[in-house]
Enzyme design. Structure first.
Site, PDB file in Angstrom:
ATOM      1  N   ARG A  92      42.366  45.035  63.815  1.00 60.93           N
ATOM      2  CA  ARG A  92      44.047  45.560  63.213  1.00 60.93           C
ATOM      3  C   ARG A  92      44.860  44.256  63.431  1.00 60.93           C
ATOM      4  O   ARG A  92      44.849  43.228  63.803  1.00 60.93           O
ATOM      5  CB  ARG A  92      44.299  46.288  64.997  1.00 60.93           C
ATOM      6  CG  ARG A  92      43.972  47.494  64.716  1.00 60.93           C
ATOM      7  CD  ARG A  92      44.505  49.071  65.734  1.00 60.93           C
ATOM      8  NE  ARG A  92      45.785  49.436  65.169  1.00 60.93           N
ATOM      9  CZ  ARG A  92      46.457  50.248  65.854  1.00 60.93           C
ATOM     10  NH1 ARG A  92      46.887  50.157  67.120  1.00 60.93           N
ATOM     11  NH2 ARG A  92      47.285  50.401  64.646  1.00 60.93           N
ATOM     12  N   ASP A 240      55.481  45.144  67.791  1.00 53.13           N
ATOM     13  CA  ASP A 240      53.761  44.622  67.817  1.00 53.13           C
ATOM     14  C   ASP A 240      54.371  42.809  67.903  1.00 53.13           C
ATOM     15  O   ASP A 240      53.175  42.002  67.772  1.00 53.13           O
ATOM     16  CB  ASP A 240      53.533  45.308  66.895  1.00 53.13           C
ATOM     17  CG  ASP A 240      52.972  46.559  66.999  1.00 53.13           C
ATOM     18  OD1 ASP A 240      53.786  47.411  67.303  1.00 53.13           O
ATOM     19  OD2 ASP A 240      51.540  46.436  67.628  1.00 53.13           O
ATOM     20  N   ASN A 250      57.304  46.485  64.462  1.00 47.94           N
ATOM     21  CA  ASN A 250      56.957  48.002  65.105  1.00 47.94           C
ATOM     22  C   ASN A 250      56.634  49.154  64.092  1.00 47.94           C
ATOM     23  O   ASN A 250      57.081  49.187  62.683  1.00 47.94           O
ATOM     24  CB  ASN A 250      57.953  47.863  65.882  1.00 47.94           C
ATOM     25  CG  ASN A 250      57.380  49.296  67.258  1.00 47.94           C
ATOM     26  OD1 ASN A 250      56.649  48.942  68.229  1.00 47.94           O
ATOM     27  ND2 ASN A 250      58.195  49.893  67.620  1.00 47.94           N
ATOM     28  N   LYS A 251      56.197  50.261  64.825  1.00 51.10           N
ATOM     29  CA  LYS A 251      55.433  51.442  64.401  1.00 51.10           C
ATOM     30  C   LYS A 251      56.158  51.569  63.258  1.00 51.10           C
ATOM     31  O   LYS A 251      57.649  51.881  63.315  1.00 51.10           O
ATOM     32  CB  LYS A 251      55.448  52.532  65.361  1.00 51.10           C
ATOM     33  CG  LYS A 251      54.946  53.889  64.744  1.00 51.10           C
ATOM     34  CD  LYS A 251      53.832  53.745  64.527  1.00 51.10           C
ATOM     35  CE  LYS A 251      52.532  53.054  64.899  1.00 51.10           C
ATOM     36  NZ  LYS A 251      51.367  52.904  64.247  1.00 51.10           N
TER      37      LYS A 251
END
Ligand code: MRU
Length: 342
Positions: A92, A240, A250-251
């Protein structure tokens, strides 16, 4: 130190056991990872997810990749290490914690070239356990610092899952809520469902309910109306990767919330350990954003919801510019963001 009723990941009997987050909340099942390929697959397939948890799992992945093998010479050991790390790195791209943890593992070998392979493997295990333990402590500290920002009766909006399921401890954003609750404050939470993979609906709600937190699930497009009705006191999310100018990956959907929070004059807090800060990246534009399979959007959880052949754009993360952030809550304390006002 607060312990949860479940273990997100655990090193046990020489291998890594992870709580399979693809099965939650319907089944609580643990997945045994006995080799590093299984760890890499578990990270890629989201059996384990959340930036700090990915980093911790990868650390143990290196241990699994290196142990129980016969090495003829140093070159063979080094080649194997490079291979294991590069496969784990390729899982990832966005969460810097993965690269940070793998870098720590690599340095253990670099700094101990005088040791034999068995000793090196012992040191690698020690380092992976330290990464896990340190994360636990960082979550506790983040919880304490962040709880000081919450008053009794506050309602927090959160996105994705930045809880115990995403870390080695009580979580970052959710750790703050657990800590405030333990201090006797009554905190309510609105949890965004977090399309397409529903980390909010499946994971955040699951863990908050276990801790007796008053949580209400909302669709991602409900935040604005709640803010307008003054039902939310602040937004707290995880991260993140945080660039050196303070931009936060982030998401996907986090940026929307930051824009909305500013429009409604609400504080927007980012809770993250120091392992999520990436000083090598100047700004958010340079952060690599993962794009995942379109099936996550068209066939959520196995059921097709769209016409066949539709074009899909599905970045897994977005970047919230630093100017929208009120403060960063880290284990070291509360760092003022551009929007900070006393
Ligand atoms: O795709 P995921 O589930 O790994 O995304 C997780 C997030 O975006 C979290 O908010 C972030 O990793 C912080 S976890 C403490």
């Amino acid at each position: 130190m607060k312990e949860m009723n479940f273990k997100t990941l655990e090193w046990k009997d020489g291998y890594l056991v992870i709580l399979d987050q693809t099965k939650l909340p319907l089944q609580v099942e643990y997945l045994d990872c006995k080799n590093f390929e299984q760890v890499a697959k578990a990270i890629k397939d989201l059996n384990i997810r959340g930036a700090p948890a990915i980093g911790i799992a990868a650390g143990f992945g290196v241990v699994l990749g290196m142990q129980n093998r016969d090495y003829k010479n140093w070159e063979e050991y080094q080649n194997r290490l490079n291979q294991v790390i590069s496969i784990l790195e390729s899982t990832r791209p966005t969460a810097v914690n993965l690269f940070w943890a793998l870098d720590r593992m690599r340095k253990v070998v670099e700094n101990n070239k005088d040791k034999n392979f068995e000793e090196l493997n012992q040191l690698l295990l020690k380092e992976a356990i330290s990464i896990h333990q340190e994360d636990k402590l960082m979550c506790e500290r983040i919880g304490e610092h962040g709880a000081s920002l919450l008053k009794d009766g506050d309602t927090v909006l959160t996105h994705c899952n930045a809880g115990a399921l995403a870390t080695g401890g009580i979580g970052t954003a959710l750790g703050i809520i657990y800590t405030a609750q333990a201090q006797g404050k009554k905190i309510k939470v609105f949890a965004d469902e977090t399309r397409p993979v529903l980390q909010g609906a499946r994971l955040t709600v699951w863990e908050l309910k276990q801790e007796g937190v008053d949580v209400t699930l909302i669709c991602d497009n409900t935040a604005a109306v709640l803010m307008k009705k003054k039902k939310i006191d602040c937004v707290i999310v995880g991260a993140d990767r945080i660039a050196s100018n303070g931009d936060v990956a982030n998401k996907i959907g986090t940026y929307n919330l930051a824009v909305l929070a500013k429009a409604h004059d609400l504080p927007f807090y980012v809770a993250a350990p120091s392992s999520s800060f990436d000083p090598s990246i100047s700004d958010g534009e340079k952060i690599k954003i993962e794009e995942r399979s379109e099936d996550e959007v068209t066939c959520g959880f196995g059921k097709r919801m769209t016409p066949l052949g539709v074009k899909v754009y599905s970045p897994a993360f977005d970047v919230t510019p630093a100017e929208l952030i009120t403060a960063y809550i880290t284990e070291e304390g509360i760092k003022e963001g551009v929007r900070f006002k006393v």
